[in-house]
Scaffold this active site. Structure first.
Site, PDB file in Angstrom:
ATOM      1  N   GLY A 110       0.811  -1.213   0.000  1.00 49.23           N
ATOM      2  CA  GLY A 110       0.000   0.000   0.000  1.00 49.23           C
ATOM      3  C   GLY A 110       0.844   1.263   0.000  1.00 49.23           C
ATOM      4  CD  GLU A 147       4.789  -2.241  -9.873  1.00 46.94           C
ATOM      5  OE1 GLU A 147       3.600  -1.926 -10.057  1.00 46.94           O
ATOM      6  OE2 GLU A 147       5.683  -1.978 -10.685  1.00 46.94           O
ATOM      7  CB  CYS A 190      -2.727  -4.113  -7.131  1.00 46.17           C
ATOM      8  SG  CYS A 190      -2.040  -5.120  -8.430  1.00 46.17           S
ATOM      9  CD  GLU A 249      -5.897  -0.677  -3.004  1.00 44.74           C
ATOM     10  OE1 GLU A 249      -5.168  -0.307  -2.069  1.00 44.74           O
ATOM     11  OE2 GLU A 249      -5.501  -1.344  -3.969  1.00 44.74           O
TER      12      GLU A 249
HETATM   13  P1  NAD Z   1       1.049  -3.468   3.121  1.00 42.03           P
HETATM   14  O1  NAD Z   1       1.594  -2.249   2.509  1.00 42.03           O
HETATM   15  O2  NAD Z   1       0.358  -3.368   4.443  1.00 42.03           O
HETATM   16  O3  NAD Z   1       2.187  -4.581   3.330  1.00 42.03           O
HETATM   17  C1  NAD Z   1       3.036  -4.983   2.289  1.00 42.03           C
HETATM   18  C2  NAD Z   1       4.324  -5.544   2.864  1.00 42.03           C
HETATM   19  O4  NAD Z   1       5.022  -4.497   3.536  1.00 42.03           O
HETATM   20  C3  NAD Z   1       4.132  -6.660   3.905  1.00 42.03           C
HETATM   21  O5  NAD Z   1       5.126  -7.637   3.726  1.00 42.03           O
HETATM   22  C4  NAD Z   1       4.341  -5.924   5.229  1.00 42.03           C
HETATM   23  O6  NAD Z   1       4.809  -6.765   6.264  1.00 42.03           O
HETATM   24  C5  NAD Z   1       5.409  -4.929   4.840  1.00 42.03           C
HETATM   25  N1  NAD Z   1       5.491  -3.758   5.729  1.00 42.03           N
HETATM   26  C6  NAD Z   1       4.513  -3.195   6.472  1.00 42.03           C
HETATM   27  N2  NAD Z   1       4.988  -2.148   7.145  1.00 42.03           N
HETATM   28  C7  NAD Z   1       6.302  -2.026   6.835  1.00 42.03           C
HETATM   29  C8  NAD Z   1       7.345  -1.121   7.204  1.00 42.03           C
HETATM   30  N3  NAD Z   1       7.129  -0.134   8.068  1.00 42.03           N
HETATM   31  N4  NAD Z   1       8.557  -1.296   6.652  1.00 42.03           N
HETATM   32  C9  NAD Z   1       8.796  -2.290   5.777  1.00 42.03           C
HETATM   33  N5  NAD Z   1       7.858  -3.186   5.404  1.00 42.03           N
HETATM   34  C10 NAD Z   1       6.622  -3.061   5.919  1.00 42.03           C
HETATM   35  O7  NAD Z   1       0.070  -4.073   2.018  1.00 42.03           O
HETATM   36  P2  NAD Z   1      -0.928  -5.301   2.156  1.00 42.03           P
HETATM   37  O8  NAD Z   1      -2.108  -4.870   2.963  1.00 42.03           O
HETATM   38  O9  NAD Z   1      -0.184  -6.525   2.549  1.00 42.03           O
HETATM   39  O10 NAD Z   1      -1.352  -5.474   0.615  1.00 42.03           O
HETATM   40  C11 NAD Z   1      -2.323  -4.714   0.029  1.00 42.03           C
HETATM   41  C12 NAD Z   1      -1.779  -3.539  -0.766  1.00 42.03           C
HETATM   42  O11 NAD Z   1      -0.850  -3.986  -1.749  1.00 42.03           O
HETATM   43  C13 NAD Z   1      -2.881  -2.847  -1.536  1.00 42.03           C
HETATM   44  O12 NAD Z   1      -2.750  -1.450  -1.476  1.00 42.03           O
HETATM   45  C14 NAD Z   1      -2.669  -3.329  -2.951  1.00 42.03           C
HETATM   46  O13 NAD Z   1      -3.237  -2.532  -3.948  1.00 42.03           O
HETATM   47  C15 NAD Z   1      -1.193  -3.421  -3.019  1.00 42.03           C
HETATM   48  N6  NAD Z   1      -0.763  -4.289  -4.135  1.00 42.03           N
HETATM   49  C16 NAD Z   1      -0.166  -3.728  -5.244  1.00 42.03           C
HETATM   50  C17 NAD Z   1       0.199  -4.525  -6.326  1.00 42.03           C
HETATM   51  C18 NAD Z   1       0.876  -3.948  -7.567  1.00 42.03           C
HETATM   52  O14 NAD Z   1       1.514  -4.702  -8.284  1.00 42.03           O
HETATM   53  N7  NAD Z   1       0.760  -2.677  -7.858  1.00 42.03           N
HETATM   54  C19 NAD Z   1      -0.024  -5.890  -6.267  1.00 42.03           C
HETATM   55  C20 NAD Z   1      -0.636  -6.416  -5.146  1.00 42.03           C
HETATM   56  C21 NAD Z   1      -0.988  -5.607  -4.082  1.00 42.03           C
END
Ligand code: NAD
Length: 487
Positions: free
Chosen positions: A227, A248, A282, A379
């Site tokens: 995100g 991404e 996404c 979203e």
């Molecule tokens: P998220 O951002 O909460 O987590 C993603 C990853 O980041 C996880 O592994 C999490 O442990 C890690 N993370 C969390 N906080 C962190 C920090 N402070 N430092 C480093 N790493 C940290 O996302 P989510 O809820 O797991 O997934 C959903 C999001 O991902 C949605 O916004 C979705 O649209 C996006 N997404 C984008 C794509 C793309 O290709 N554009 C594909 C799939 C999902």
């Protein structure tokens, strides 16, 4: 309870701490997962740094790196069913989708296997007669790959494949939600024969494992999917070390249906765009923009299709919509739907948490015409479609671009010239015309605005994992002339 292990420096470890992973279909714990700590991250980054400069990896030819990637691709293909079952068990994503997707993940590894020895440098026609100057494409270094919970095997393949093709080493941090398949992948990476430390896979929480990894001084590049809020943390974390980043992120993608579109086909694509993967995609086409003259007809079609969707056990091949990955995700969705209805959105179907176990949420449609509902802007990452109508092409473009996101867009029309105008005017990294949610290893993928920077897929992604080294070689044996004048 099944037990999974970390993969650090070519060895499998239990981890000093663990956490339970829950089965989203019933909410019960089923797997014990290592909870990566700062010390695990340090060892993994150190191993990746060592491997980067080890003769075993540094001097390996690109063709040989490609061969290892081909081996990995074959292993992923052979084990696709097992990986799919694990992913379905741990994330709730339906088996129909995980089986097909993971079989295709093998093609991503194959694509980058073939590309490994085609990442070329260049020779420059330099403006000095006694010099040879050329560019070497060198690996960017140690890559931290951080992935979200949906489609982890896919989202990690689009990082691991190009990074290895380019000669990098990696520390991959799986999401704390649904991490089991990533640890099964580690076994295949090990079996493929990559030298120890070239790929390390950790599981753990974002604020401990992820934050420590993304701020680690031993990391040169961070490849992140998740995100936008987390992306901001990642950028801040990377600042200390000035690591480069590719991001991404999320989306609020418009799905635009003109009056001349094949409505039946568009409705099927809209179902794929918002209800497949239980909307946890996404690229979810979560904002339907439909021409006012066909709105009622299109909504009736969609409502009928939504009502016929088979909701159930994600391991059952007949199931079309499974549970959401976490209860937290379901609460977020339910809250946004409630807020949107309170703001004046009209509930067309769904919108109610069902009774029973598991994190299920029904396919939901909200008519947001004439109201500014939160569902139009935020979203969901769930099976919720928000609808508005338009009268003119200009209005459609304005509504489509009225978001800080810019990941994908769908345009449905049989008018060729209009399709071309829309392609040019829509602000999004991917535009699908008369189709939706199609991907390929050959095609770059990524967003504009809050949807991110950098591209995954295609040659561009592999180049993102390289840095150019400029080499100057003097061909003259004469003494160096005036040392006080720059050449
Ligand atoms: P998220 O951002 O909460 O987590 C993603 C990853 O980041 C996880 O592994 C999490 O442990 C890690 N993370 C969390 N906080 C962190 C920090 N402070 N430092 C480093 N790493 C940290 O996302 P989510 O809820 O797991 O997934 C959903 C999001 O991902 C949605 O916004 C979705 O649209 C996006 N997404 C984008 C794509 C793309 O290709 N554009 C594909 C799939 C999902």
């Amino acid at each position: 309870m099944q037990r999974f292990q970390h993969y650090i420096d070519g060895a499998f470890e239990d981890g000093s701490a663990t956490f339970e992973s829950l089965d989203p279909a019933n909410g019960k714990p089923w797997a014990l997962i290592p909870r990566g700590q700062a010390d695990d991250v340090d060892r993994a980054v150190k191993a990746a740094g060592r491997a980067l400069w080890s003769p075993e990896w540094r001097d390996m030819t690109a063709t040989m790196r490609g061969k290892l990637l081909y081996r990995l691709a074959d292993l992923v293909a052979e084990n696709a069913q097992h990986l799919a079952e694990l992913e379905t068990r741990d994330t709730g994503k339906i088996i129909r989708e995980t089986s097909a997707q993971i079989a295709y993940v093998a093609e991503y590894y194959r694509y980058y296997a073939g590309l490994a020895d085609k990442i070329e440098g260049a020779h420059l026609p330099i403006d000095k007669p006694d010099m040879e100057v050329w560019l070497r494409r060198e690996p960017v270094g140690v890559v931290a790959a951080v992935v979200p919970w949906n489609s982890q095997l896919f989202l990690s393949a689009v990082k691991i494949g190009p990074a290895l093709a380019a000669g990098c080493t990696l520390v991959v941090k799986a999401s704390e939600d649904g991490p089991a398949p990533m640890l099964a992948l580690a076994k295949l990476i090990d079996e493929a024969g990559f030298p120890a430390g070239v790929v390390n896979i950790l599981t753990g929480f974002g604020d401990e494992c992820g934050a420590h990894l993304s701020s680690h001084p031993g990391v040169d590049h961070i490849a992140f999917t998740g995100g936008p809020q987390t992306a901001r943390h990642i950028i801040r974390n990377s600042a200390e070390n000035l690591a480069s980043t590719s991001l991404e992120l999320g989306g609020k993608s418009p799905f635009i249906v003109f009056e001349d579109a094949d409505l039946e086909s568009a409705a099927n694509a809209q179902v794929a765009g918002i209800f497949a993967a239980t909307g946890q995609s996404c690229v979810a086409g979560s904002r339907l923009l439909v021409h006012a003259s066909v709105k009622d007809r299109f909504l009736t079609l969609l409502k009928g299709k939504a009502a016929r969707i088979v909701i159930g056990d994600p391991q059952d091949k007949a199931t079309e919509v499974g549970p959401l990955c976490t209860t937290r995700q379901r609460e977020h969705i339910d809250q946004l739907v409630g807020d949107s209805i309170a703001a004046g959105a009209e509930l067309v179907c769904g919108g109610k948490v069902p009774e029973g176990e598991g994190y299920y949420y029904p396919p939901t449609i909200l008519d947001c015409s004439d109201v500014l509902a939160p569902s139009w802007e935020n979203e969901f990452f769930g099976p919720v479609l928000s609808v508005r109508s338009f009268e003119t092409e200009e209005q459609a473009v304005e509504l489509a671009n009225g978001t800080p996101y810019g990941l994908a867009a769908g345009v449905f029309t049989t008018n060729l010239t209009r399709a071309h105008r829309m392609i040019r005017r829509i602000r999004a990294g991917v535009v699908w015309v008369n189709t939706y949610r199609a991907v390929s290893p050959i095609a770059p993928f990524g967003g504009f605005g809050l949807s991110g920077q950098g591209r995954e897929g295609g040659l561009e992604a592999a180049l993102d994992y390289t840095k150019v080294k400029t080499v100057w070689l003097r061909t003259s044996d004469d003494p160096i002339p005036d040392p006080f004048v720059m050449r």
